[in-house]
Design a protein around this motif. Structure first.
Motif, PDB file in Angstrom:
ATOM      1  N   LEU A 189      44.235  37.140  45.326  1.00  0.00           N
ATOM      2  CA  LEU A 189      43.375  37.974  44.484  1.00  0.00           C
ATOM      3  C   LEU A 189      42.190  37.120  44.058  1.00  0.00           C
ATOM      4  CD1 LEU A 189      43.266  40.804  43.073  1.00  0.00           C
ATOM      5  CD2 LEU A 189      44.279  39.696  41.076  1.00  0.00           C
ATOM      6  N   VAL A 209      38.759  36.794  42.192  1.00  0.00           N
ATOM      7  CA  VAL A 209      38.035  37.447  41.106  1.00  0.00           C
ATOM      8  C   VAL A 209      36.715  36.719  40.885  1.00  0.00           C
ATOM      9  CG1 VAL A 209      38.148  38.279  38.737  1.00  0.00           C
ATOM     10  CG2 VAL A 209      40.247  38.012  40.050  1.00  0.00           C
ATOM     11  N   MET A 248      44.341  42.597  35.885  1.00  0.00           N
ATOM     12  CA  MET A 248      44.348  41.795  37.107  1.00  0.00           C
ATOM     13  C   MET A 248      45.499  40.783  37.091  1.00  0.00           C
ATOM     14  SD  MET A 248      42.056  43.027  39.015  1.00  0.00           S
ATOM     15  CE  MET A 248      42.492  44.615  38.273  1.00  0.00           C
ATOM     16  N   VAL A 266      37.756  41.061  43.898  1.00  0.00           N
ATOM     17  CA  VAL A 266      37.490  41.727  42.618  1.00  0.00           C
ATOM     18  C   VAL A 266      36.147  41.234  42.113  1.00  0.00           C
ATOM     19  CG1 VAL A 266      38.297  42.133  40.280  1.00  0.00           C
ATOM     20  CG2 VAL A 266      39.955  41.842  42.124  1.00  0.00           C
TER      21      VAL A 266
END
Length: 747
Positions: free
Chosen positions: A556, A558, A577, A641
C-alpha cells in the motif's frame, strides 16, 4: 403393525446406527448444550465436552466412536488450527516474536522437567515411558480459542504469543515422538535423520511457496466463483495436513501451516473468512469438542486407585507446568494479570496432540493402560479448567481495553460510523463494496448505504423502482461479509447535488465512490463530474479503482503532500488506510516529508495495532507533479493511494487537478485510490445550499486554458466526425437508390 414397531425399536437400539438420527442428535446437542449450561455460567466449550461424556460409549452409550465421528472430529481439529493460523496477525507475531519464542521454550521445557521425575522416580516407569509421558503433557490444544474469537480479543498481545507457543511446542513434541519411537525400536540411524530433514524441507516448500502461488492464480482466474474459493481453501487445508503426516508430523501442524500460508490471501473481514468461521464454529469445531468428551471412560474411576493417583499427579503437574511459563512471560514482558490468565487458559487444555501421542505410545507398548486412562481424565479436567479460565480472563481483558481507551467524541463516532456509497453510473462494483467493508469501523452498528441518484424527470418514480431492483443483488453480496447494506434511491437534477444532500440527511462520515468513467467539458459544465461530487461536500471522500482482488495486493503506497496533517480529516483517512493495510496484511509505504511522517506515527499511538510501516522521504514535492516519471516505483500488485485536497484547503496544490487524469493514463492497470480529506474550507458553505449547486469556476491560467482547449477540440472533432459519417452514409444510400432505379429501367 407389529412389524412396524419392531423396526422402529431397532432404530433406537443403543448405540445408535442410523446416520440421520446420529446427526440429528449431535445437532441438538450443539444447539441446546451451550444455551442450557450458560444459565449456570458454564462456558459453551465445557458444555459440549460434558455432553460428549454423557452420550459417549462409556456413559449412556448413545454414540460410539465410529469412522464418521472420527472424520468430523478430525475436520473440527484441523479447522481450529487452520483458523488460528489464518487469523494470526503476522505483524503482531513479528512484533512479539521474542515473547512467543520465550513462552514456547518455557511451555516445552518446564512440563518435561516437572513430569519426567514424577514418572521416573515416583511411578517407576522406564526412560522411554517417562520421557514420552513428559513430552506428551508439554503439548496443548487451542480448545478455548473459539472463546477468544467470540469475545473479539484475538488481536490481544497474549493471543499471538500463545498461538505461536502452541505451534512451537507441538511441533517440537511431535518431532520428539518420532525420535522416541525410533529409539525404542532401535531405528535412530543416519538414514532416519536424513529422511526427516528432507521430508520437512519438501513439506515447507510446498506449503509456503507452491500453495500461495496456486491460491493467487485460483482467486484471480475464478474471482466470481465465491463458493469455489471455500472448497479450494478446504482442499488446501486437508492436503497440507496429509503432507504433514507424510513428513512425519501430525496433521495439525499442516493445517496451521496452511493457515499461515493463506493468511494474507484471506482478510479477516472478507466474505471467504466469514464462510470459513461460520461453518467451522457452527458444526465442525463443536463436533470435535463432543468427540473429546466421548473419549472419557467413567469406569476408570471405579477400576482402582492407581489410575486416579496417576491422573491426579499428572494433572497437578501438567497445570503447574503451564501456569509457571505464563507467569514468567508476564513478569518479563510486563503483561497484565488477565493476560497471564489468558495465556494459561489457552495453553492448559490438552486434546489433539496429547491423544495422538498417548495412543501411539500405547500401541507401541511404551505406555501402559494406567497412563492411557489417566490421560483421558487429564484431558477432561484440563479442557474444563482451560475453558473456564479463558472465559474469565477474556472478560477481564475486554473490560481492561475499554477502560484503557476512554470513550471520547471520536470513539462515540466510531460506534455510529456511516459510510455512503454513491452510484452515479452503471452498477456498483463488488470490489468497491468489499473495500468499504474492509475499512469500516467494526464496532459500528449502522449499515452501509448504497445510494442511487435518479434524474428528476417524468419517469423519475419508475426509474427509482428500477434502480432499487437492480441493486438488490448487492444486499446478498454484503451479507456474505456479515455486513448489512441498505439501498437508498433519491431524485435530483444532477448527481453531485443528490449525493451532497443525502450525505447531510444520512449524516455520513465517509463517502466512498467508484472511479468514474471519463467525463469531459460538457459534464463539468452541468456539474455532473467526480470533481463536483468532491467539492459539493466537506466529508472525507475516497474515490477508488480496484483492478484486481484486494487480497492479491502486496503493498500500500501512500503519497502524502506537505501540510496534509493540518487537514480536518487527516486522522480519519490514516485510520482507514491503516485498517486496510492490517486487513490485507501488507506493508504501508509512506511518501511524504518528515513532518507528515511524524504526524502519521503520532496517529498510530491511539490505535491498538499498527501495520508494517515503510518510509520514503519526499525531498521535493514537485517530483510528484508529473506522475508518469514515478511509474518505475510501482508494481502491478500495488495499491497507489494519492492524498489530494479540495481547493482553498491548506494542503491544496494546483497540480492536484491533473492527478486523476495522470493516474488513469499512466497507471491504468494498477489499483488506485484518491483521498480528499474532510476540510475546514468553503465546502461547508456550499453544503448549506444543496438545491442550488454552483458549478466550479474555470481558473484562468495556462494549464486551465490548455485543458479547456483540449476538451473543446475533442468535443468539436467528435461532432465533425459524426457529421461526416452521416453525409457519407447519406451519399451511399442515394447511390444505392440510383443503381436500383437504373436496373429497373433496363428492358
Amino acid at each position: 403393525m407389529e412389524h412396524y414397531y419392531v423396526e422402529l425399536l431397532q432404530e433406537f437400539q443403543l448405540p445408535l446406527t442410523n446416520p440421520v438420527l446420529i446427526f440429528s442428535l449431535v445437532l441438538f446437542i450443539i444447539l441446546l448444550s451451550p444455551i442450557v449450561l450458560k444459565r449456570f455460567n458454564i462456558p459453551g466449550t465445557v458444555g459440549l465436552i460434558l455432553s460428549g461424556v454423557l452420550i459417549g460409549p462409556y456413559a449412556l452409550n448413545l454414540l460410539e466412536k465410529s469412522s464418521a465421528v472420527d472424520l468430523f472430529s478430525t475436520i473440527g481439529l484441523l479447522y481450529i488450527m487452520f483458523i488460528a493460523g489464518a487469523e494470526l496477525q503476522v505483524n503482531e507475531l513479528k512484533r512479539n516474536r521474542n515473547q512467543s519464542l520465550l513462552f514456547g521454550l518455557l511451555t516445552l521445557i518446564v512440563p518435561i522437567v516437572a513430569v519426567y521425575p514424577v514418572c521416573r522416580y515416583l511411578l517407576n516407569y522406564n526412560v522411554s515411558a517417562s520421557l514420552l509421558t513428559a513430552s506428551m503433557l508439554a503439548t496443548h490444544t487451542l480448545v478455548a480459542y473459539p472463546i477468544v474469537n467470540r469475545m473479539g480479543i484475538a488481536k490481544n498481545q497474549a493471543v499471538p504469543i500463545t498461538v505461536a507457543g502452541t505451534i512451537l511446542t507441538d511441533t517440537a513434541v511431535l518431532l520428539l515422538l518420532a525420535v522416541i519411537i525410533g529409539y525404542s525400536q532401535g531405528n535412530l540411524t543416519q538414514e532416519f535423520w536424513l529422511h526427516l530433514a528432507i521430508s520437512l524441507t519438501i513439506f515447507t516448500m510446498i506449503v509456503f511457496i507452491v500453495l500461495p502461488f496456486i491460491a493467487r492464480w485460483f482467486f484471480t482466474k475464478l474471482e466470481n466463483e465465491k463458493h469455489a474459493h471455500y472448497i479450494f481453501v478446504l482442499s488446501a487445508v486437508f492436503f497440507s495436513a496429509f503432507l504433514s503426516r507424510v513428513a512425519g508430523l501430525e496433521p495439525i501442524v499442516g493445517a496451521f501451516a496452511a493457515g499461515l500460508a493463506l493468511n494474507r490471501l484471506i482478510p479477516n473481514s472478507s466474505a471467504l473468512m466469514n464462510r470459513i468461521e461460520f461453518i467451522g464454529n457452527s458444526l465442525f469445531i463443536p463436533f470435535f469438542l463432543i468427540s473429546v468428551g466421548m473419549l472419557v471412560d467413567l469406569r476408570v474411576i471405579l477400576s482402582g486407585p492407581m489410575t486416579l493417583i496417576i491422573a491426579a499427579l499428572l494433572t497437578v503437574v501438567a497445570l503447574a507446568g503451564k501456569w509457571l511459563p505464563a507467569w514468567v512471560t508476564q513478569k518479563l514482558f510486563k503483561l497484565s494479570a488477565a493476560q497471564r490468565q489468558l495465556i494459561f487458559g489457552l495453553s492448559s487444555s490438552r486434546a489433539a496432540a496429547t491423544i495422538a501421542i498417548v495412543l501411539v505410545g500405547y500401541q507401541a507398548r511404551i505406555l501402559d493402560l494406567n497412563i492411557l486412562n489417566a490421560t483421558i481424565i487429564l484431558i477432561l479436567v484440563t479442557c474444563i479448567v482451560g475453558s473456564m479460565v479463558t472465559e474469565k480472563a477474556a472478560k477481564e481483558i475486554v473490560v481492561e481495553e475499554s477502560q484503557a481507551s476512554p470513550v471520547d467524541e471520536s470513539d462515540e463516532a466510531s460506534f455510529s460510523e456511516q459510510i455512503l456509497l454513491p452510484i452515479a453510473e452503471g452498477l456498483p462494483s463488488e470490489r468497491v463494496l468489499e473495500f468499504a467493508v474492509l475499512i469500516r469501523e467494526k464496532r459500528s452498528a449502522k449499515p452501509l448505504i448504497l445510494l442511487s441518484v435518479v434524474p428528476n424527470d417524468h419517469e423519475a418514480e419508475l426509474n427509482m423502482k428500477k434502480s432499487k431492483k437492480a441493486l438488490e443483488p448487492m444486499i446478498n453480496y454484503a451479507a456474505s461479509f456479515d455486513t448489512k447494506l441498505d439501498i437508498v434511491a433519491t431524485i435530483d437534477y444532477n448527481v453531485s447535488s443528490g449525493i451532497s444532500r443525502m450525505a447531510r440527511e444520512l449524516q455520513a462520515d465517509l463517502v466512498v465512490y467508484g472511479w468514474p468513467l471519463h467525463r469531459g467539458f460538457i459534464a463539468r459544465l452541468i456539474n455532473d463530474s467526480a470533481e463536483s461530487i468532491v467539492n459539493c461536500t466537506s466529508k472525507t471522500t475516497i474515490i477508488c479503482q480496484i483492478t484486481q482482488p484486494l487480497a492479491l495486493h502486496r503493498r500500500l503506497v501512500v503519497i502524502i503532500p506537505p501540510l496534509a496533517e493540518m487537514e480536518k480529516g487527516f486522522e480519519q483517512w490514516v485510520a482507514k488506510m491503516t485498517l486496510l493495510s492490517l486487513e490485507l496484511s501488507i506493508p504501508m509505504e509512506l511518501h511524504c516529508n518528515s513532518k507528515t511522517h511524524a504526524a502519521v506515527l503520532d496517529s498510530f499511538d491511539s490505535m491498538q495495532s499498527a501495520p508494517k510501516l515503510l518510509f520514503e522521504p519526499m525531498k521535493n514535492a514537485r517530483d510528484w507533479e508529473n506522475l508518469s516519471r514515478q511509474r518505475k516505483r510501482f508494481k502491478d500488485d500495488d495499491i497507489i493511494v494519492l492524498v489530494s485536497a479540495r481547493k482553498d484547503s491548506l494542503s491544496y496544490k494546483p497540480y492536484f487537478d491533473q492527478s486523476p487524469e495522470q493516474l488513469e493514463k499512466h497507471f491504468g492497470g494498477i489499483s488506485k485510490i484518491m483521498i480528499y480529506p474532510a476540510s475546514y474550507g468553503a465546502a461547508n458553505i456550499a453544503e448549506g445550499y444543496v438545491d442550488v449547486v454552483v458549478p466550479e469556476p474555470i481558473r484562468i491560467g495556462a494549464s486551465a486554458i490548455r485543458k479547456v482547449g483540449n476538451e473543446l477540440g475533442l468535443f468539436l472533432k467528435k461532432n465533425q466526425q459524426q457529421i461526416r459519417k452521416k453525409i457519407r452514409d447519406k451519399r451511399q444510400n442515394q447511390q444505392k437508390t440510383q443503381d436500383t432505379t437504373e436496373k429497373g429501367d433496363k428492358p
